[in-house]
Design a protein around this motif. Structure first.
Motif, PDB file in Angstrom:
ATOM      1  N   ALA A  67       0.828  -1.205   0.000  1.00  0.00           N
ATOM      2  CA  ALA A  67       0.000   0.000   0.000  1.00  0.00           C
ATOM      3  C   ALA A  67       0.864   1.257   0.000  1.00  0.00           C
ATOM      4  N   THR A  68       1.936   1.230   0.787  1.00  0.00           N
ATOM      5  CA  THR A  68       2.858   2.364   0.833  1.00  0.00           C
ATOM      6  C   THR A  68       3.426   2.658  -0.545  1.00  0.00           C
ATOM      7  N   LEU A  69       3.921   1.626  -1.207  1.00  0.00           N
ATOM      8  CA  LEU A  69       4.511   1.810  -2.534  1.00  0.00           C
ATOM      9  C   LEU A  69       3.471   2.286  -3.540  1.00  0.00           C
ATOM     10  N   ALA A  70       2.256   1.768  -3.428  1.00  0.00           N
ATOM     11  CA  ALA A  70       1.200   2.157  -4.366  1.00  0.00           C
ATOM     12  C   ALA A  70       0.829   3.627  -4.208  1.00  0.00           C
ATOM     13  N   ILE A  71       0.695   4.084  -2.976  1.00  0.00           N
ATOM     14  CA  ILE A  71       0.326   5.477  -2.726  1.00  0.00           C
ATOM     15  C   ILE A  71       1.424   6.428  -3.197  1.00  0.00           C
ATOM     16  N   VAL A  72       2.657   6.108  -2.827  1.00  0.00           N
ATOM     17  CA  VAL A  72       3.776   6.973  -3.212  1.00  0.00           C
ATOM     18  C   VAL A  72       3.913   7.019  -4.736  1.00  0.00           C
ATOM     19  N   GLY A  73       3.808   5.862  -5.384  1.00  0.00           N
ATOM     20  CA  GLY A  73       3.925   5.840  -6.833  1.00  0.00           C
ATOM     21  C   GLY A  73       2.814   6.615  -7.509  1.00  0.00           C
ATOM     22  N   MET A  74       1.599   6.443  -7.038  1.00  0.00           N
ATOM     23  CA  MET A  74       0.446   7.125  -7.620  1.00  0.00           C
ATOM     24  C   MET A  74       0.593   8.645  -7.553  1.00  0.00           C
ATOM     25  N   ILE A  75       0.956   9.138  -6.379  1.00  0.00           N
ATOM     26  CA  ILE A  75       1.039  10.592  -6.218  1.00  0.00           C
ATOM     27  C   ILE A  75       2.302  11.148  -6.866  1.00  0.00           C
ATOM     28  N   SER A  76       3.427  10.468  -6.712  1.00  0.00           N
ATOM     29  CA  SER A  76       4.673  10.963  -7.294  1.00  0.00           C
ATOM     30  C   SER A  76       4.585  11.075  -8.809  1.00  0.00           C
ATOM     31  N   TRP A  77       3.858  10.144  -9.429  1.00  0.00           N
ATOM     32  CA  TRP A  77       3.801  10.103 -10.891  1.00  0.00           C
ATOM     33  C   TRP A  77       3.055  11.293 -11.486  1.00  0.00           C
ATOM     34  N   ILE A  78       2.389  12.082 -10.638  1.00  0.00           N
ATOM     35  CA  ILE A  78       1.691  13.277 -11.107  1.00  0.00           C
ATOM     36  C   ILE A  78       2.624  14.183 -11.895  1.00  0.00           C
ATOM     37  N   TYR A  79       3.895  14.192 -11.524  1.00  0.00           N
ATOM     38  CA  TYR A  79       4.831  15.106 -12.191  1.00  0.00           C
ATOM     39  C   TYR A  79       4.891  14.875 -13.696  1.00  0.00           C
ATOM     40  N   THR A  80       4.553  13.677 -14.166  1.00  0.00           N
ATOM     41  CA  THR A  80       4.670  13.365 -15.592  1.00  0.00           C
ATOM     42  C   THR A  80       3.515  13.907 -16.413  1.00  0.00           C
ATOM     43  N   TRP A  81       2.371  14.135 -15.785  1.00  0.00           N
ATOM     44  CA  TRP A  81       1.205  14.496 -16.585  1.00  0.00           C
ATOM     45  C   TRP A  81       0.445  15.733 -16.118  1.00  0.00           C
ATOM     46  N   TYR A  82       0.730  16.255 -14.934  1.00  0.00           N
ATOM     47  CA  TYR A  82      -0.021  17.414 -14.444  1.00  0.00           C
ATOM     48  C   TYR A  82       0.237  18.644 -15.311  1.00  0.00           C
ATOM     49  N   ARG A  83      -0.834  19.371 -15.630  1.00  0.00           N
ATOM     50  CA  ARG A  83      -0.742  20.642 -16.348  1.00  0.00           C
ATOM     51  C   ARG A  83      -1.537  21.682 -15.569  1.00  0.00           C
ATOM     52  N   PRO A  84      -0.963  22.868 -15.342  1.00  0.00           N
ATOM     53  CA  PRO A  84      -1.627  23.881 -14.508  1.00  0.00           C
ATOM     54  C   PRO A  84      -3.028  24.248 -14.991  1.00  0.00           C
ATOM     55  N   HIS A  85      -3.265  24.187 -16.296  1.00  0.00           N
ATOM     56  CA  HIS A  85      -4.570  24.580 -16.823  1.00  0.00           C
ATOM     57  C   HIS A  85      -5.333  23.370 -17.355  1.00  0.00           C
ATOM     58  N   GLY A  86      -5.091  22.219 -16.736  1.00  0.00           N
ATOM     59  CA  GLY A  86      -5.759  20.991 -17.138  1.00  0.00           C
ATOM     60  C   GLY A  86      -7.182  20.903 -16.608  1.00  0.00           C
ATOM     61  N   ARG A  87      -7.766  19.732 -16.742  1.00  0.00           N
ATOM     62  CA  ARG A  87      -9.168  19.532 -16.373  1.00  0.00           C
ATOM     63  C   ARG A  87      -9.415  19.733 -14.887  1.00  0.00           C
ATOM     64  N   LEU A  88      -8.464  19.327 -14.050  1.00  0.00           N
ATOM     65  CA  LEU A  88      -8.625  19.436 -12.605  1.00  0.00           C
ATOM     66  C   LEU A  88      -7.746  20.549 -12.037  1.00  0.00           C
ATOM     67  N   SER A  89      -8.297  21.303 -11.106  1.00  0.00           N
ATOM     68  CA  SER A  89      -7.495  22.287 -10.385  1.00  0.00           C
ATOM     69  C   SER A  89      -6.575  21.565  -9.410  1.00  0.00           C
ATOM     70  N   GLU A  90      -5.665  22.296  -8.815  1.00  0.00           N
ATOM     71  CA  GLU A  90      -4.784  21.698  -7.807  1.00  0.00           C
ATOM     72  C   GLU A  90      -5.601  21.089  -6.670  1.00  0.00           C
ATOM     73  N   THR A  91      -6.604  21.835  -6.204  1.00  0.00           N
ATOM     74  CA  THR A  91      -7.443  21.329  -5.123  1.00  0.00           C
ATOM     75  C   THR A  91      -8.254  20.123  -5.567  1.00  0.00           C
TER      76      THR A  91
END
Length: 206
Positions: free
Chosen positions: A155-179
């Motif tokens: 579970a630890t590895l899954a959570i860290v991987g899921m959130i860390s991987w955001i750096y590859t696809w997050y865009r400031p003006h994407g569909r979801l806001s930061e919140t």
């Protein structure tokens, strides 16, 4: 802080900021100190006054990323509240950290092979502390009966991987806001650790 120290700190931060931007854009090996100096409109000796070489810049970036990550999970684990409230806080804060440090997070994952050997033990120890702190928080939830999970480490590895991987696809003006994105990561984290919905938890009580 004395004005002289403030000026020195500002100069170091500017060098580090530009170096991180170029490492992100061109890669560590594709970035020279000359390129960093050119982007800053200074001479290379100016950089040498603050950092002895290019690898010192990379190490500083790495240490900052991992220290901020450790601080994030440590604060969440030691704050008041139930394990559920604390894992929610961690998922929210860590998501926002990865978004705020998107460039440096990318460098952290891309450039590991370029870290000088003499710093690898220190960095690996900090990474291990981060994983262990999060595992301990999840274990607390499992022990209290709030989390329903068979494998804490996975579970630890899954959570860290899921959130860390955001750096590859997050865009400031994407569909979801930061919140909005942070809220989704909190929800997915709850599912990974097996937090029961409020109505199900109530139904299961004697």
């Amino acid at each position: 802080m004395a004005m002289r120290d403030e000026v020195q700190s500002f100069k170091k931060e500017r060098i580090l900021e530009v170096a991180a931007r170029l490492f992100y854009e061109r890669g560590y090996r594709g970035t020279s100190l000359d390129a960093i100096a050119e982007r800053l409109s200074v001479t290379k000796p100016f950089i040498y006054q603050h950092y002895r070489n290019k690898s010192a810049l990379l190490v500083e970036i790495y240490l900052r990323v991992v220290h901020r990550s450790v601080d994030c999970v440590s604060r969440s684990r030691r704050t008041s509240g139930s394990p559920t409230a604390r894992i929610r806080r961690f998922a929210d804060e860590y998501t926002r950290l990865v978004i705020a440090e998107q460039r440096t997070t990318a460098i952290f994952f891309r450039e590991e092979n370029n870290i000088p050997d003499e710093y690898k033990d220190e960095i690996n120890a900090l990474k291990g502390r981060f994983d262990n702190e999060l595992s301990a928080l999840i274990q607390e939830g499992a022990d209290s009966g709030e989390f329903h999970i068979a494998d804490v480490r996975m579970a630890t590895l899954a959570i860290v991987g899921m959130i860390s991987w955001i750096y590859t696809w997050y865009r400031p003006h994407g569909r979801l806001s930061e919140t909005g994105l942070a809220d989704r990561m909190v929800m997915f984290t709850e599912r990974i650790v097996g937090v029961l919905p409020a109505d199900a938890a109530e139904a299961g009580r004697p």
